[in-house]
Enzyme design. Sequence first.
Site, PDB file in Angstrom:
ATOM      1  N   THR A 102       0.979  -1.298  -0.059  1.00  0.00           N
ATOM      2  CA  THR A 102       0.043  -0.017   0.054  1.00  0.00           C
ATOM      3  C   THR A 102       0.954   1.234  -0.016  1.00  0.00           C
ATOM      4  OG1 THR A 102      -1.778  -1.283   1.100  1.00  0.00           O
ATOM      5  CG2 THR A 102      -1.861   0.957   1.174  1.00  0.00           C
TER       6      THR A 102
ATOM      7  N   LYS B  75       6.449   9.448  20.973  1.00  0.00           N
ATOM      8  CA  LYS B  75       6.397  10.389  21.875  1.00  0.00           C
ATOM      9  C   LYS B  75       4.931  10.938  22.674  1.00  0.00           C
ATOM     10  CE  LYS B  75      10.138  12.938  19.829  1.00  0.00           C
ATOM     11  NZ  LYS B  75      10.691  14.337  19.053  1.00  0.00           N
TER      12      LYS B  75
ATOM     13  N   ARG C 196      -2.085   4.939   7.255  1.00  0.00           N
ATOM     14  CA  ARG C 196      -2.551   3.828   8.061  1.00  0.00           C
ATOM     15  C   ARG C 196      -2.326   3.802   9.405  1.00  0.00           C
ATOM     16  NH1 ARG C 196      -0.806  -1.962   5.674  1.00  0.00           N
ATOM     17  NH2 ARG C 196      -2.414  -1.328   4.152  1.00  0.00           N
TER      18      ARG C 196
ATOM     19  N   HIS D 107     -10.479  -0.499   4.024  1.00  0.00           N
ATOM     20  CA  HIS D 107      -9.345  -0.133   3.386  1.00  0.00           C
ATOM     21  C   HIS D 107      -9.760  -0.052   2.023  1.00  0.00           C
ATOM     22  CE1 HIS D 107      -5.353  -0.754   1.960  1.00  0.00           C
ATOM     23  NE2 HIS D 107      -5.106  -2.014   2.275  1.00  0.00           N
TER      24      HIS D 107
END
Length: 306
Positions: free
Chosen positions: A52, A80, A101, A129
């Site tokens: 992808t 973080k 994604r 998707h």
Amino acid sequence: MRHLISPLDFTVEEIQKLLDLARDIEKNRSKYAHVCDGKKLATLFFEPSTRTRLSFESAMLSLGGSVLGVSSASSSSAAKGESVADTIRMISCYSDIVAMRHPKEGSAFVAAQKAGIPFINAGDGGHQHPTQTLTDLLTIYSLKGTLENMTIGLCGDLKFGRTVHSLIHAMVRYPGIKFVLISPPELRVPDYIREDVLDAHNIEYRELTNLEDAMAELDILYMTRIQRERFFNEEEYLRMKDYYVLDTDKMKLAKEDTFILHPLPRVNEISTEVDDDPRAAYFKQAQYGVYVRMALIMTLLELEVE
Ligand code: NCD
């Protein structure tokens, strides 16, 4: 500004336009080589991907644009503790269009709300998707010449497989579509898809566990990988992982024009001996993924070629 979060964000007519554009791109690559000159695509992949991400990058480069991006959560500020919303806001200052994604279902919806640029869902957890679905539609349309009146077998992990969920959503809008849903009992399609999508559209479907029993009636067989990363325990996965193996013996039961699709990556569910069968279309499908993403980028950026 338009985004692509679910395959239903495009009407059937808009999808047809996109597929026609993708087919023209396939035939006339050079005509489209500079359509995105000066434009940037950001790819934000917080979950593993080869096809992808690279097909998006290849698509943008083939249109003359450039790409920037992150390919894992650990190498980005997500590590973080930065929220998806903040990441998307920031990325909107750096690029013209973004594909993301993310492992969490619904993350695409949240991100699109904050995006200052067209946003593409490249997979949100076990949910949707849509760009794989556009790829699947282009593949079926190119091989069969239509998206109507056919029996589609979906086999494997129908519970966690987001490609299956998106494909069902998209295909129920075409007349004469029947499904054969082939999975272990534990990995059946989720209730919300059975009730809100299949039943709601009065779609004819059967649920089976045995692949052989379905082979002879299928026009398309869509194989999928057992989604290891979405299992809660490894033992369950190990019990399921080799549940289906499509091999040359099973292919003998299929019609001469039953095409085999798979979003890839394949693990063991299609034996490599099937790759040489002319009905095996999964690598061709990966190629179609580039054309359809080129068409999608152009459509969302509202770019045209004379
Ligand atoms: C699929 C995915 O990521 O959901 N892969 C892909 O995008 N081609 C299928 C899978 O991972 O099994």
